[in-house]
Design a protein around this motif. Structure first.
Motif, PDB file in Angstrom:
ATOM      1  N   VAL A  23      49.616   1.689  99.276  1.00 32.62           N
ATOM      2  CA  VAL A  23      50.251   0.614  98.509  1.00 32.62           C
ATOM      3  C   VAL A  23      49.359   0.262  97.330  1.00 32.62           C
ATOM      4  CG1 VAL A  23      51.014  -1.796  98.551  1.00 32.62           C
ATOM      5  CG2 VAL A  23      51.432  -0.317 100.537  1.00 32.62           C
ATOM      6  N   VAL A  24      49.965   0.100  96.165  1.00 30.23           N
ATOM      7  CA  VAL A  24      49.230  -0.302  94.964  1.00 30.23           C
ATOM      8  C   VAL A  24      49.540  -1.756  94.657  1.00 30.23           C
ATOM      9  CG1 VAL A  24      48.833   0.153  92.521  1.00 30.23           C
ATOM     10  CG2 VAL A  24      49.326   2.045  94.069  1.00 30.23           C
ATOM     11  N   CYS A  56      39.597  -1.171  96.944  1.00 30.97           N
ATOM     12  CA  CYS A  56      40.423  -0.423  97.894  1.00 30.97           C
ATOM     13  C   CYS A  56      40.026  -0.821  99.312  1.00 30.97           C
ATOM     14  CB  CYS A  56      40.259   1.069  97.686  1.00 30.97           C
ATOM     15  SG  CYS A  56      41.321   2.078  98.752  1.00 30.97           S
ATOM     16  N   GLU A  57      40.993  -1.307 100.073  1.00 31.02           N
ATOM     17  CA  GLU A  57      40.736  -1.724 101.443  1.00 31.02           C
ATOM     18  C   GLU A  57      41.883  -1.299 102.337  1.00 31.02           C
ATOM     19  OE1 GLU A  57      38.032  -3.038 102.517  1.00 31.02           O
ATOM     20  OE2 GLU A  57      37.038  -3.798 100.713  1.00 31.02           O
ATOM     21  N   LYS A  58      41.560  -0.997 103.592  1.00 33.45           N
ATOM     22  CA  LYS A  58      42.596  -0.719 104.580  1.00 33.45           C
ATOM     23  C   LYS A  58      42.881  -2.010 105.339  1.00 33.45           C
ATOM     24  CE  LYS A  58      42.785   3.175 106.854  1.00 33.45           C
ATOM     25  NZ  LYS A  58      42.522   4.291 107.812  1.00 33.45           N
ATOM     26  N   VAL A  59      44.142  -2.440 105.328  1.00 32.42           N
ATOM     27  CA  VAL A  59      44.545  -3.651 106.021  1.00 32.42           C
ATOM     28  C   VAL A  59      45.606  -3.294 107.059  1.00 32.42           C
ATOM     29  CG1 VAL A  59      44.050  -5.039 103.979  1.00 32.42           C
ATOM     30  CG2 VAL A  59      46.376  -4.259 104.378  1.00 32.42           C
ATOM     31  N   GLN A  60      45.762  -4.181 108.025  1.00 33.07           N
ATOM     32  CA  GLN A  60      46.689  -3.915 109.111  1.00 33.07           C
ATOM     33  C   GLN A  60      47.757  -4.991 109.182  1.00 33.07           C
ATOM     34  OE1 GLN A  60      44.784  -2.983 112.809  1.00 33.07           O
ATOM     35  NE2 GLN A  60      46.612  -3.286 114.051  1.00 33.07           N
ATOM     36  N   GLY A  61      48.991  -4.572 109.359  1.00 30.43           N
ATOM     37  CA  GLY A  61      50.081  -5.518 109.532  1.00 30.43           C
ATOM     38  C   GLY A  61      50.002  -6.187 110.892  1.00 30.43           C
ATOM     39  N   GLY A  68      50.592  -3.508 113.540  1.00 30.55           N
ATOM     40  CA  GLY A  68      49.827  -2.331 113.907  1.00 30.55           C
ATOM     41  C   GLY A  68      49.813  -1.230 112.867  1.00 30.55           C
ATOM     42  N   VAL A  69      50.621  -1.374 111.818  1.00 35.25           N
ATOM     43  CA  VAL A  69      50.675  -0.362 110.763  1.00 35.25           C
ATOM     44  C   VAL A  69      49.509  -0.571 109.791  1.00 35.25           C
ATOM     45  CG1 VAL A  69      52.041   0.553 108.851  1.00 35.25           C
ATOM     46  CG2 VAL A  69      53.171  -0.181 110.959  1.00 35.25           C
ATOM     47  N   HIS A  70      48.891   0.517 109.391  1.00 35.93           N
ATOM     48  CA  HIS A  70      47.773   0.436 108.451  1.00 35.93           C
ATOM     49  C   HIS A  70      48.249   0.731 107.031  1.00 35.93           C
ATOM     50  CE1 HIS A  70      45.510   0.958 112.249  1.00 35.93           C
ATOM     51  NE2 HIS A  70      44.630   0.179 111.640  1.00 35.93           N
ATOM     52  N   PHE A  71      47.769  -0.094 106.112  1.00 38.20           N
ATOM     53  CA  PHE A  71      48.085   0.061 104.697  1.00 38.20           C
ATOM     54  C   PHE A  71      46.773   0.258 103.933  1.00 38.20           C
ATOM     55  CE2 PHE A  71      51.326  -2.552 106.600  1.00 38.20           C
ATOM     56  CZ  PHE A  71      52.520  -2.162 106.006  1.00 38.20           C
ATOM     57  N   LEU A  72      46.701   1.295 103.140  1.00 32.42           N
ATOM     58  CA  LEU A  72      45.573   1.473 102.240  1.00 32.42           C
ATOM     59  C   LEU A  72      45.975   0.852 100.908  1.00 32.42           C
ATOM     60  CD1 LEU A  72      42.727   2.715 102.090  1.00 32.42           C
ATOM     61  CD2 LEU A  72      43.775   4.749 101.069  1.00 32.42           C
ATOM     62  N   VAL A  73      45.390  -0.289 100.592  1.00 33.39           N
ATOM     63  CA  VAL A  73      45.811  -1.074  99.433  1.00 33.39           C
ATOM     64  C   VAL A  73      44.828  -0.878  98.279  1.00 33.39           C
ATOM     65  CG1 VAL A  73      46.412  -3.370  98.575  1.00 33.39           C
ATOM     66  CG2 VAL A  73      46.835  -2.784 100.982  1.00 33.39           C
ATOM     67  N   TRP A  74      45.366  -0.433  97.157  1.00 35.83           N
ATOM     68  CA  TRP A  74      44.578  -0.264  95.936  1.00 35.83           C
ATOM     69  C   TRP A  74      44.857  -1.452  95.020  1.00 35.83           C
ATOM     70  CZ3 TRP A  74      41.525   4.202  95.214  1.00 35.83           C
ATOM     71  CH2 TRP A  74      41.693   5.189  96.195  1.00 35.83           C
ATOM     72  N   ASP A  75      43.870  -2.302  94.855  1.00 37.79           N
ATOM     73  CA  ASP A  75      43.970  -3.474  93.983  1.00 37.79           C
ATOM     74  C   ASP A  75      43.383  -3.101  92.627  1.00 37.79           C
ATOM     75  OD1 ASP A  75      43.576  -5.990  92.718  1.00 37.79           O
ATOM     76  OD2 ASP A  75      41.692  -6.295  93.829  1.00 37.79           O
ATOM     77  N   VAL A  76      44.246  -2.982  91.626  1.00 32.37           N
ATOM     78  CA  VAL A  76      43.820  -2.503  90.310  1.00 32.37           C
ATOM     79  C   VAL A  76      43.718  -3.679  89.339  1.00 32.37           C
ATOM     80  CG1 VAL A  76      44.253  -0.808  88.495  1.00 32.37           C
ATOM     81  CG2 VAL A  76      45.096  -0.381  90.812  1.00 32.37           C
ATOM     82  N   GLY A  77      42.689  -3.677  88.539  1.00 28.98           N
ATOM     83  CA  GLY A  77      42.458  -4.748  87.576  1.00 28.98           C
ATOM     84  C   GLY A  77      43.658  -5.012  86.685  1.00 28.98           C
ATOM     85  N   GLY A  78      43.885  -6.281  86.355  1.00 29.06           N
ATOM     86  CA  GLY A  78      45.074  -6.659  85.605  1.00 29.06           C
ATOM     87  C   GLY A  78      44.838  -6.968  84.144  1.00 29.06           C
ATOM     88  N   GLN A  79      43.591  -6.815  83.666  1.00 33.45           N
ATOM     89  CA  GLN A  79      43.346  -7.061  82.250  1.00 33.45           C
ATOM     90  C   GLN A  79      44.141  -6.070  81.401  1.00 33.45           C
ATOM     91  OE1 GLN A  79      41.031  -6.710  84.576  1.00 33.45           O
ATOM     92  NE2 GLN A  79      39.301  -8.101  84.299  1.00 33.45           N
ATOM     93  N   GLU A  80      44.497  -6.496  80.215  1.00 30.39           N
ATOM     94  CA  GLU A  80      45.366  -5.690  79.354  1.00 30.39           C
ATOM     95  C   GLU A  80      44.803  -4.294  79.108  1.00 30.39           C
ATOM     96  OE1 GLU A  80      47.812  -6.134  75.118  1.00 30.39           O
ATOM     97  OE2 GLU A  80      46.362  -7.663  75.750  1.00 30.39           O
ATOM     98  N   LYS A  81      43.493  -4.198  78.950  1.00 31.26           N
ATOM     99  CA  LYS A  81      42.893  -2.894  78.650  1.00 31.26           C
ATOM    100  C   LYS A  81      42.933  -1.960  79.853  1.00 31.26           C
ATOM    101  CE  LYS A  81      38.215  -4.553  79.711  1.00 31.26           C
ATOM    102  NZ  LYS A  81      36.843  -4.761  79.167  1.00 31.26           N
ATOM    103  N   LEU A  82      43.137  -2.510  81.053  1.00 34.68           N
ATOM    104  CA  LEU A  82      43.172  -1.685  82.258  1.00 34.68           C
ATOM    105  C   LEU A  82      44.584  -1.271  82.668  1.00 34.68           C
ATOM    106  CD1 LEU A  82      40.578  -3.602  84.486  1.00 34.68           C
ATOM    107  CD2 LEU A  82      40.195  -1.531  83.148  1.00 34.68           C
ATOM    108  N   ARG A  83      45.587  -1.913  82.113  1.00 34.89           N
ATOM    109  CA  ARG A  83      46.960  -1.655  82.554  1.00 34.89           C
ATOM    110  C   ARG A  83      47.449  -0.228  82.292  1.00 34.89           C
ATOM    111  NH1 ARG A  83      49.175  -7.364  80.114  1.00 34.89           N
ATOM    112  NH2 ARG A  83      47.624  -8.653  81.204  1.00 34.89           N
ATOM    113  N   PRO A  84      46.978   0.439  81.245  1.00 37.68           N
ATOM    114  CA  PRO A  84      47.394   1.840  81.091  1.00 37.68           C
ATOM    115  C   PRO A  84      46.983   2.719  82.274  1.00 37.68           C
ATOM    116  CG  PRO A  84      46.525   1.018  79.015  1.00 37.68           C
ATOM    117  CD  PRO A  84      46.240  -0.032  80.043  1.00 37.68           C
ATOM    118  N   LEU A  85      45.991   2.268  83.051  1.00 41.08           N
ATOM    119  CA  LEU A  85      45.535   3.043  84.199  1.00 41.08           C
ATOM    120  C   LEU A  85      46.446   2.870  85.413  1.00 41.08           C
ATOM    121  CD1 LEU A  85      41.700   2.245  84.023  1.00 41.08           C
ATOM    122  CD2 LEU A  85      42.891   4.253  83.108  1.00 41.08           C
ATOM    123  N   TRP A  86      47.319   1.874  85.388  1.00 37.21           N
ATOM    124  CA  TRP A  86      48.166   1.609  86.558  1.00 37.21           C
ATOM    125  C   TRP A  86      48.956   2.840  86.969  1.00 37.21           C
ATOM    126  CZ3 TRP A  86      50.779  -3.843  85.609  1.00 37.21           C
ATOM    127  CH2 TRP A  86      49.772  -4.827  85.633  1.00 37.21           C
TER     128      TRP A  86
END
Length: 290
Positions: A23-24, A56-61, A68-86
């Motif tokens: 999940v992103v 990036c962290e693994k969290v559990q529902g 019990g489901v595992h989610f690998l969550v990628w938290d990406v920076g929200g600054q304008e200069k970083l958004r092209p990387l989304w």
């Protein structure tokens, strides 16, 4: 990733519950993405700094179908200069979690533009989108019905035909609030779908008080559970009708407060359900093409 045990050769149905879903987590800067991530990870509030790059962290529902489901969550920076990387992070993802500051109406048009750009990207066609309406504990926070209009969600054509089942949660008074379980979620034009003025009973300075008391990253001690505030979503803008089959559009709005954790696990459950429905729909589509 290790091998997955498959029963009856049904890998498609077995994978979500046995494997790790990717999940992103996206959204404008200061929306509360990292706070939400570490609340999900440690079940406590942590002081964070603006994300330069990603976390990036693994969290559990812990609720509903996602328990019990595992989610690998990628938290990406929200600054304008970083958004092209989304776009690099959303390729081949199972779901998109878009965090919105429900109070910052001045930047809502900017949030809408970035959400639409992400959802309409060819690589993301059909990927379920959970809109996390954060900071619902603060005065003047927009309710889901208002956010639906401000973000132009009716413009998103990301269809998933299904009945969605999301977990309900209970306030300290024992009254069920928020979303009901084993029901169908759809858009309603009913007059009863107006937004409530107050969605949370937590005090106005909840954010400031929590920040003063919270530990800073990194965390070396075991996570501690904080007492949840009373999450009182007085009215769900999405009419729930268990007897009617509705058309889920591939997006869902979840009211939440990243600091207290209210609504976060419910959001994961809703996102997981959309992911399941999408996979089943894709499987059915492939069968029909044979």
């Amino acid at each position: 990733m290790g091998a997955t045990m498959v029963k009856n050769g049904n890998l498609l149905d077995a994978l979500p519950s046995q494997g790790t879903l990717h999940v992103v987590m996206l959204g404008l800067d200061s929306a509360g993405k990292t706070t939400a991530l570490y609340r999900l990870k440690f079940d406590q509030y942590l002081n964070t700094v603006p994300t330069i790059g990603f976390n990036c962290e693994k969290v559990q529902g812990t609720l509903g179908k996602a328990k019990g489901v595992h989610f690998l969550v990628w938290d990406v920076g929200g600054q304008e200069k970083l958004r092209p990387l989304w776009r690099s992070y959303t390729r081949c993802t199972d779901g998109i979690l878009f965090v919105v500051d429900s109070v910052d109406t001045e930047r809502m048009e900017e949030a809408k533009m970035e959400l639409m750009r992400t959802a309409r990207c060819p690589d993301n066609q059909g990927v379920p989108v959970l809109i996390l309406a954060n900071k619902q504990d603060l005065p003047n926070a927009c309710c889901p019905k208002e956010l639906e209009k401000l973000l132009g969600l009716h413009e998103l054509q990301n269809p998933i035909s299904s009945n969605i089942s999301t977990s309900s949660f209970t306030s300290s008074t024992g009254n069920i609030v928020g979303h009901s379980s084993s029901t169908t979620v759809g858009h309603s034009n009913s007059d009863n779908s107006t937004c409530s003025a107050k969605q949370l009973k937590s005090p106005q300075n909840a954010h400031e008080e929590s920040r003063n008391k919270a530990p800073s990253l990194p965390v070396s001690t075991s996570p501690a559970t904080m007492h949840s505030s009373q999450f009182t979503l007085n009215h769900n803008p999405y009419k729930l009708n268990p007897s009617t089959s509705m058309h889920l559009k591939g997006w869902y709005i979840q009211p939440a407060c990243a600091i207290t954790g209210e609504g976060l696990q419910e959001g994961l459950d809703a996102l997981y359900d959309m992911i399941l429905k999408r996979r089943k729909m894709n499987k059915s589509h492939k069968k029909n093409k044979r």
